[in-house]
Design an enzyme around this catalytic site. Structure first.
Site, short mmCIF file in Angstrom:
data_model
loop_
_atom_site.label_atom_id
_atom_site.label_comp_id
_atom_site.label_asym_id
_atom_site.label_seq_id
_atom_site.Cartn_x
_atom_site.Cartn_y
_atom_site.Cartn_z
N ASP A 245 -9.28 6.39 12.94
CA ASP A 245 -10.65 6.89 12.92
C ASP A 245 -10.64 8.42 12.87
O ASP A 245 -9.83 9.07 13.55
CB ASP A 245 -11.34 6.41 14.20
CG ASP A 245 -12.84 6.60 14.18
OD1 ASP A 245 -13.47 6.06 13.28
OD2 ASP A 245 -13.36 7.30 15.08
N GLU A 295 10.48 4.14 12.59
CA GLU A 295 11.38 3.65 13.65
C GLU A 295 11.27 2.13 13.78
O GLU A 295 12.27 1.43 13.85
CB GLU A 295 11.00 4.34 14.97
CG GLU A 295 11.82 3.91 16.16
CD GLU A 295 11.19 4.37 17.48
OE1 GLU A 295 10.73 5.53 17.56
OE2 GLU A 295 11.16 3.55 18.42
C1 GLC Z 1 -15.86 6.81 12.21
C2 GLC Z 1 -16.28 5.36 12.29
C3 GLC Z 1 -17.71 5.31 12.74
C4 GLC Z 1 -17.80 5.95 14.10
C5 GLC Z 1 -17.26 7.37 14.07
C6 GLC Z 1 -17.04 7.92 15.45
O1 GLC Z 1 -16.56 7.50 11.23
O2 GLC Z 1 -16.09 4.74 11.06
O3 GLC Z 1 -18.20 4.00 12.78
O4 GLC Z 1 -19.13 5.96 14.53
O5 GLC Z 1 -16.01 7.42 13.44
O6 GLC Z 1 -15.96 7.29 16.04
#
Ligand code: GLC
Length: 585
Positions: A245, A295
């Protein structure tokens, strides 16, 4: 020009294509044997991964919320569809202020979704079916309920616990102004003030999303060390990799100076503040994570995959994230954000192929995800133009054509749940049903994401459409409209002209034809509204972005089309694949 356009006196005239009756047509006779050297390939280079938004996939407990047991139940469905693996949206313990992207414990399963034993069963079943499993890891921020943040609040200014986050004194005589002018992506200032000893006048902490998602301080080595441990925890449980993310986040400018355009992040919902995103230090983290994957591969020979949500301005900037010792993949969002326009599509695809593929990685194509308006709805109108005159079937037709295009491009692809059902966005959810923090923090419906997260319809004619069952079953966590009945999986499976069959046939051809997946792409000359290219030694894909039919740009054996194709014709808003006849080359 490699292949003559039909109607110009070329071989196309003398050998007209049989008509392509749409997705119901498969041409098994034209399908060669499976690729050789399959085992030696890195599976991720041209894998198609299905994004499971766990909360909305399938509910087995009757609480109206999808769960891991539901995902396990759906695995044979996904196997039949023909994907290579799944990416699971966050299922960790979380107060769900951002549906799991606010993680309170990175090493467990939220009880609403199941438990670790259920997770282990899911991985085992997926692997038995030959499906890979990717987890969603959220390193830029955690939840304000995470023990680290609770300790930071309790321990006060200057404590080691605070140094795991970005705490700072405010500006102004009493520190009543935030430390800088940054705005949060989901609206409002990127800083919130805390209480110290019961008094409101405390320090401020940074959160680039909601106040319940404090940003971690990656300049503190304890953060990196803990995430390495988290990765090992899940790798040891057998996962095949991670979707990362906000992968252009993590590090902020060390001085946290004012932004030259503070409102840009909030306005664009894109990570554009040059002081908060895309800092050079982040690449060091991806090199460490890649080494960790290697690894594990060295131990058992299984490739692990890191795919980044890298939101940066240009494909060239994105390419830096997929250098050979960094992430394996980064979602190529420039295709997702492209308007339905032949020149735009051609430009972004060309940029991807030069900038990304030059790194030695492959391009990772994506048209839909849990943050974006679904293609069927997005393509229904032409931005900047009136919708007048656009037929109601335009969105689905274009979405089908885009799917065939994506599956024909060199590299990997991601399919978001419901995409294979042709689900439109639910644009009229009542305000009281909306859960997206963007709506609540901005009061704006413009960017809300609930409409693409409505629980999947599986069967039947009325909500909950088999999504949740049991006599006391709660209603799905987001209301499903009546018209979801048209898109239920039972109907889709029974109708050979459905989106589902188009995706299935596309995926199965992709797996069996050596021309698809990784490999070369060569553009073909074509009429102005048509994008046409040849893959490998002769698979032709053409997409008619216009609304009027054109002569089919390729003779040869028809393989698959996104809509009805009379012989020698490529109708508007339609894509088709042909296997090129050798004598026409
Ligand atoms: C990313 C995710 C989204 C989330 C954001 C904050 O963009 O795809 O759904 O709200 O990160 O974590």
């Amino acid at each position: 020009m490699l292949i003559a356009t039909a109607g110009n006196g070329s071989s196309a005239d003398s050998a007209p294509s049989p008509s392509l009756p749409g997705p119901a047509s498969t041409a098994p006779s034209a399908v060669p044997a499976p690729r050789s050297g399959e085992a030696a390939r890195h599976w991720w280079r041209d894998a198609v991964i299905y994004q499971v938004y766990v909360r909305s996939f399938l509910d087995t407990t009757g609480d109206g919320i999808g769960d891991l047991a539901g995902v396990r139940t759906g695995l044979p469905y996904l196997k039949k569809l023909g994907v290579d693996g799944i990416w699971l949206s966050p299922f960790y313990p979380s107060p769900q202020h951002d549906h799991g992207y606010d993680v309170a414990d990175y090493r467990d399963v939220d009880p609403v979704y199941g438990d670790l034993a259920e997770f282990d069963r899911l991985v085992a079943d997926a692997h038995r079916l030959g499906l890979k499993v990717l987890l969603d890891i959220v390193p830029n921020h955690c939840s304000s309920e995470h023990p680290w943040f609770r300790a930071a609040l309790k321990d006060g200014p200057g404590s080691p616990a605070r140094s795991l986050f970005h705490f700072a004194d405010g500006r102004g005589p009493d520190g009543e102004l935030p430390p800088n002018n940054w705005r949060a992506m989901f609206g409002g200032p990127a800083w919130s003030r805390v209480e110290e000893d019961g008094a409101a006048a405390g320090q401020w902490y940074l959160h680039m999303f909601t106040p319940e998602q404090p940003d971690l301080n990656w300049r503190n080595p304890a953060v990196a060390a803990d995430f390495e441990d988290v990765l090992r925890f899940w790798l040891d449980r057998g996962v095949d990799g991670f979707r990362i993310d906000v992968a252009a986040g993590l590090f902020k400018h060390p001085e946290l100076p004012d932004s030259p355009d503070p409102a840009a992040d909030e306005r664009t919902r894109d990570s554009v503040n040059p002081l908060a995103w895309n800092q050079p230090e982040v690449h060091g983290v991806w090199r460490e994570w890649r080494a960790l994957c290697e690894e594990y591969t060295a131990r058992d020979g299984r490739d692990r995959l890191l795919v980044g949500e890298v939101s940066v301005r240009t494909p060239a900037e994105q390419a830096a994230y997929v250098r050979p010792d960094e992430l394996h993949q980064a979602f190529f969002f420039h295709l997702l954000t492209a308007r339905w326009d032949v020149a735009t599509f051609r430009r972004v695809i060309s940029e991807a192929l030069t900038d990304i593929a030059d790194t030695g990685s492959t391009v990772t194509w994506v048209l839909n995800n849990h943050d974006q308006v679904r293609t069927v709805t997005r393509y229904a109108t032409d931005p900047g133009h009136t919708t007048e005159g656009l037929g109601s079937g335009l969105g689905p037709a274009r979405a089908r054509a885009a799917a065939l295009l994506m599956l024909a491009l060199p590299g990997a692809a991601y399919v978001y749940q419901g995409e294979e059902l042709g689900l439109p966005e639910v644009v009229d959810l009542p305000d009281e049903a909306l859960t997206d923090p963007i709506f609540h923090r901005t009061g704006s419906r413009e960017h809300i994401r609930d409409g693409c997260r409505v629980p999947l319809p599986w069967s039947g004619l009325a909500s909950p459409f088999g999504f949740t069952s049991g006599t006391d079953a709660a209603r799905p966590w987001l209301p499903q409209p009546d018209w979801f009945a048209e898109h239920a999986t039972d109907r889709a499976l029974a109708d050979t002209r459905s989106f589902w069959h188009l995706y299935r046939e596309g995926l199965h051809l992709r797996r069996s034809l050596p021309q698809l997946g990784e490999g070369t792409l060569r553009w073909l000359d074509s009429p102005p509204q048509v994008l046409a290219f040849v893959r490998g030694d002769g698979l032709v894909c053409a997409v008619n972005f216009g609304t009027e039919p054109v002569a089919a740009p390729a003779p040869g054996i028809p393989l698959l089309a996104s809509g009805d194709c009379p012989a020698g014709i490529l109708p508007g808003s339609t894509a088709a694949w042909w296997m090129h006849a050798p004598d026409a080359r």
